[in-house]
Design a protein around this motif. Sequence first.
Motif, PDB file in Angstrom:
ATOM      1  N   SER A  48       0.837  -1.198   0.000  1.00 21.97           N
ATOM      2  CA  SER A  48       0.000   0.000   0.000  1.00 21.97           C
ATOM      3  C   SER A  48       0.866   1.240   0.000  1.00 21.97           C
ATOM      4  O   SER A  48       0.375   2.347  -0.024  1.00 21.97           O
ATOM      5  N   GLY A  49       2.124   1.037   0.081  1.00 21.36           N
ATOM      6  CA  GLY A  49       3.023   2.158  -0.095  1.00 21.36           C
ATOM      7  C   GLY A  49       3.338   2.909   1.174  1.00 21.36           C
ATOM      8  O   GLY A  49       3.630   4.095   1.138  1.00 21.36           O
ATOM      9  N   GLU A  51       5.887   2.739   2.894  1.00 19.83           N
ATOM     10  CA  GLU A  51       7.292   3.135   2.988  1.00 19.83           C
ATOM     11  C   GLU A  51       7.506   4.468   2.270  1.00 19.83           C
ATOM     12  O   GLU A  51       8.517   5.108   2.422  1.00 19.83           O
ATOM     13  N   ASN A  52       6.514   4.865   1.496  1.00 20.41           N
ATOM     14  CA  ASN A  52       6.601   6.164   0.840  1.00 20.41           C
ATOM     15  C   ASN A  52       5.673   7.131   1.555  1.00 20.41           C
ATOM     16  O   ASN A  52       4.681   6.724   2.135  1.00 20.41           O
ATOM     17  N   ALA A  53       5.989   8.402   1.466  1.00 16.23           N
ATOM     18  CA  ALA A  53       5.088   9.385   2.066  1.00 16.23           C
ATOM     19  C   ALA A  53       3.932   9.632   1.115  1.00 16.23           C
ATOM     20  O   ALA A  53       3.897  10.607   0.391  1.00 16.23           O
ATOM     21  N   ILE A  54       3.016   8.677   1.082  1.00 18.40           N
ATOM     22  CA  ILE A  54       1.943   8.788   0.106  1.00 18.40           C
ATOM     23  C   ILE A  54       0.882   9.777   0.562  1.00 18.40           C
ATOM     24  O   ILE A  54       0.507  10.689  -0.143  1.00 18.40           O
ATOM     25  N   SER A  55       0.380   9.592   1.747  1.00 14.53           N
ATOM     26  CA  SER A  55      -0.549  10.561   2.311  1.00 14.53           C
ATOM     27  C   SER A  55      -0.608  10.314   3.808  1.00 14.53           C
ATOM     28  O   SER A  55      -0.247   9.240   4.278  1.00 14.53           O
ATOM     29  N   ASP A  56      -1.044  11.294   4.543  1.00  8.13           N
ATOM     30  CA  ASP A  56      -1.058  11.150   6.001  1.00  8.13           C
ATOM     31  C   ASP A  56      -1.986  10.026   6.421  1.00  8.13           C
ATOM     32  O   ASP A  56      -1.676   9.243   7.309  1.00  8.13           O
ATOM     33  N   GLU A  57      -3.113   9.957   5.747  1.00  2.44           N
ATOM     34  CA  GLU A  57      -4.069   8.911   6.082  1.00  2.44           C
ATOM     35  C   GLU A  57      -3.440   7.532   5.922  1.00  2.44           C
ATOM     36  O   GLU A  57      -3.648   6.635   6.717  1.00  2.44           O
ATOM     37  N   ALA A  58      -2.634   7.384   4.857  1.00  2.00           N
ATOM     38  CA  ALA A  58      -2.004   6.100   4.597  1.00  2.00           C
ATOM     39  C   ALA A  58      -1.035   5.733   5.711  1.00  2.00           C
ATOM     40  O   ALA A  58      -0.977   4.588   6.140  1.00  2.00           O
ATOM     41  N   LEU A  61      -2.705   4.353   8.733  1.00  2.00           N
ATOM     42  CA  LEU A  61      -3.100   2.965   8.572  1.00  2.00           C
ATOM     43  C   LEU A  61      -1.943   2.022   8.833  1.00  2.00           C
ATOM     44  O   LEU A  61      -2.115   0.944   9.381  1.00  2.00           O
TER      45      LEU A  61
ATOM     46  N   GLN B 176       3.961  14.281  -5.108  1.00  2.00           N
ATOM     47  CA  GLN B 176       4.153  12.898  -5.560  1.00  2.00           C
ATOM     48  C   GLN B 176       5.270  12.798  -6.588  1.00  2.00           C
ATOM     49  O   GLN B 176       5.410  13.642  -7.461  1.00  2.00           O
ATOM     50  N   LYS B 185       0.951   2.662  -6.475  1.00  2.00           N
ATOM     51  CA  LYS B 185       0.699   2.412  -5.050  1.00  2.00           C
ATOM     52  C   LYS B 185      -0.242   3.446  -4.453  1.00  2.00           C
ATOM     53  O   LYS B 185      -1.083   3.124  -3.618  1.00  2.00           O
ATOM     54  N   ARG B 189      -3.726   2.428  -2.613  1.00  2.00           N
ATOM     55  CA  ARG B 189      -4.062   2.849  -1.257  1.00  2.00           C
ATOM     56  C   ARG B 189      -5.366   3.654  -1.243  1.00  2.00           C
ATOM     57  O   ARG B 189      -6.271   3.394  -0.452  1.00  2.00           O
TER      58      ARG B 189
END
Lengths: 208, 719
Positions: A48-49, A51-58, A61, B176, B185, B189
């Motif tokens: 779900s990623g 390890e990356n700063a995808i979003s705060d919500e992520a 989780l 991004q 990914k 998500r």
Amino acid sequence: MSQEHIELFTKKAEAVSAIVKRIDKLNEAYAYAVDVCLNKNACQLLLSGCENAISDEASDLCEAKAADKVMAAPKLADDQYAELAKAAEKAGVKLIADGLRNHLAGIDIGFAVADLGLAETGSLVLDSSSEDLRLSTMVSEINVVVLPLSKLRASSYEAEAELLPMMQKAPNYLAFITGASRTADIERVLAIGVHGPLELHILLWEDA
Amino acid sequence: MQTAVKIEEYLQEVEESLGNEFQRKALDTFAVAYRTGRANAFAGMDVKGLVDEIAQAKDDGIRRMDELYNQFKQKAESMGVHVHLAETAEEANRIIARIAKDNDCKKVIKAKSMTAEETHLNTHLEAEGLKVVESDLGEWIIQMRGEGPSHMVMPAIHLSRFQVADLFAGVTKKEQDPDIPKLVKVARRELRKEYVEADMGISGSNFAVVETGTIGLVTNEGNARLATTLPRVHVALVGLEKLTPTLHDALRILRALPRNATGQQITSYVTWITGPNECKGAPDDKKVMHVVFLDNGRKKLAKDKDFAQILRCIRCGACANVCPVYRLVGGHKYGHVYIGAIGLIMTYFFHGKDKAKFLVQNCVNCGACKEVCAAGIDLPRLIKEIHAMIQDEDGHPAQSKLMGLVLKNRTLFHTLLKNMRWAQKPFAERDGQYIRHLPTVFMKDKDQDFRKLPTIADKAFRDEWKSIKPEVRNPTLRVALFSGCVQDFVYPEQMKAAVKIIASTGTVELDYPMKQSCCGLPVNMMGEKQAAVEVARQNVLAIDPSKYDYIMTMCASCASHLKHSYPKLLENDADLAPKVAQFADKVIDFSSFIHDVLQISSMKFNRSGKRIGYHAPCHLCRGLEVREAPREAINMAHDYVPTSEEEVCCGFGGSYSMKFPAISKTLLAKKMANLEAGDIAAVATDCPGCVMQIRGGMKASGKDIEVKHVAELLAERLR
Ligand code: SF4
Ligand code: SF4
């Protein structure tokens, strides 16, 4: 089952990045699945990623994730499940058979036995009428599926006589699965695991 | 989506689209990769046989549409599925909104469905206060951009990773990385959350299998599996043409669909849903399942003798993949909702004349789509038919009406052509070969300066015929020559070259029936069907097929039009029918005639050692499926050197290049670049239109590659 079909199946499945192995006994499959689980990266939400700063919500989780490694094996015969559970327990892997809806953030390994295989395209056929099986084959990061060689057919046409009765027994949810979940929607670059598993391992079982 | 109201606006949009470098490059690379991918995927299979089987089975299903619907309904309802039939797009949307309301649904997750695009379902549901999220990655991307798909299978093919990264940054409120695996990914998500929250899943359907009451879905991402599993309500929106009597019918289509779409043997997931399955998110552990069938004109279409075949379409998108025009301008300018060749036709039937009227004119009629179609649909012909229908409804433009009138009167037409010889004098270049600039009554010459156009010859072929007709004492074959207007009036030397070669065998009696006229393809291209019918009749009467073994033409476009379009154009003329069939049967192109029929030996030629490239005219390689003969013929006198994309259109298309100069110019530029890369001294081709286009392009850009008809290149080396 002819050697030719086995080779064709292997070639076609490998062409779509599936990992194909031969096994003699079902026990080897349990050991294999546990092994894959142990060697896999600890974070079950990696895909779900987080390890990356995808979003705060992520990242929230990711923090909420269970600490254990989880393997799901819905719809396994009782004795088979017991064997797998033994292997899992020894390795410290949590094995579940149902309640997959509570694991939608992702589980590590989904384990299943296929109903048919189609050599021509390297596909697995799974009767996924059980919601848990459907989810385990979608939500797991890695799928380990046993294909009994007695169930390998040359093509979808050859399998038709067996597919039809499955579909006639309503309700039914039948799946042809070929390789891992993938997309080429961004610049036509192939990317694996957009919604479903990142890896598919197929264990060809000499059951006859 | 196609929005222009005036043709000028449309042309403007097309030009802007041509300027979109990223899109053009993306489509271009794909088009080239697709060709190999598809060939590999079908390797060892009888593709033609499969296409025929699909066409037959689909036709049978289309004929029995009502019956199949009733059977499916009965079967599915007996299992607890709710089945609806919506007459219009609006009604389908209303039914679905009602299902949402009745089941207290607020959030919808959708799996990709062209049918839902057709009905503009999202707009409707959102207006009803529902939140709708697309789950297919490409669809999700374009949904957030507020666009329609630009390809049936790859909806976001027009966008770059940078555009996607910017878009995702907006969604996640985080910068991004434009790295594709990372972007995927993000989607995984974000969308996982949407599946969990949705109460209703909406899918399309690739098959509705009657014998089992099953819905079949074909996807790579697996989004359809999640969207039909997690929410407690599932609605499938299905076009009536998706009904297939048996599982076998569906499996057969499945053999062709992914292979033709992207060159995959099969997609990652194929899902077969029979009845309301277990759903632990529902109060009684059982899914609420609805199937909404959409008519929206399909039933009427199913009864149309000519257009019913478009319902065979399996939505593989291949007709866009190979279309040279789509490849340049992309789906938003080469389609409305449905894109590519089939899109032009469906736009007319599903979205109306106003949306289709410019699109259909933009087809250059190269036939690439027809050749690749998984269902054997005669796409180019149907596009032309629609063009003609729209003109009949809307009134014919003055120019094409005039052209129709002139062509119907052969003597007037020929007199005009001869007079043009004089009229163009002031415009001709000093050497008299090319027109310097064009009289503005014909066109805006600035748009046309990408190629030099030839002047009309001093003497038409027909006026020379008497003096050059070869004497043959004991002929074994009698052959009528059909020149077409371009070789008759512009390039008579091509005809003379052919006569010289054939005469050298001393076995063929050649005849040039004087009453022949233009083949009629130009007016057909302009949507003047009545004039095309008229001219076809005149030619069949002018050349009595019973008197000849062959009717030979050196113009690929004429040949394919005479052979394939005449029987269609004259199908309502019962008296003429047997003659037309005989006529069409005897039509042959120059290369096939000398190579296959006369089997002229290479001994007749002095080999030059010159490197010669070949451009395959659309109407020869696909129209007549003549591929080897011209190349082998060239090789008898020179060294034939293969170059890339030999079978891709040069952009001429007759009046097309006048109407869409920007596209014609771009196609030509690509063609010339491919030829130049082959390091050749000359280009051979076998259509005077292609000679005109490519030679004119070479001349205008000062390149010294000669462009000649195959016959000329052979004649110059005749011993
Ligand atoms: S005939 Fe050629 S230009 Fe026209 S739609 Fe088909 S592929 Fe495109
Ligand atoms: S018209 Fe033919 S090629 Fe085009 S999408 Fe339909 S089936 Fe595929």
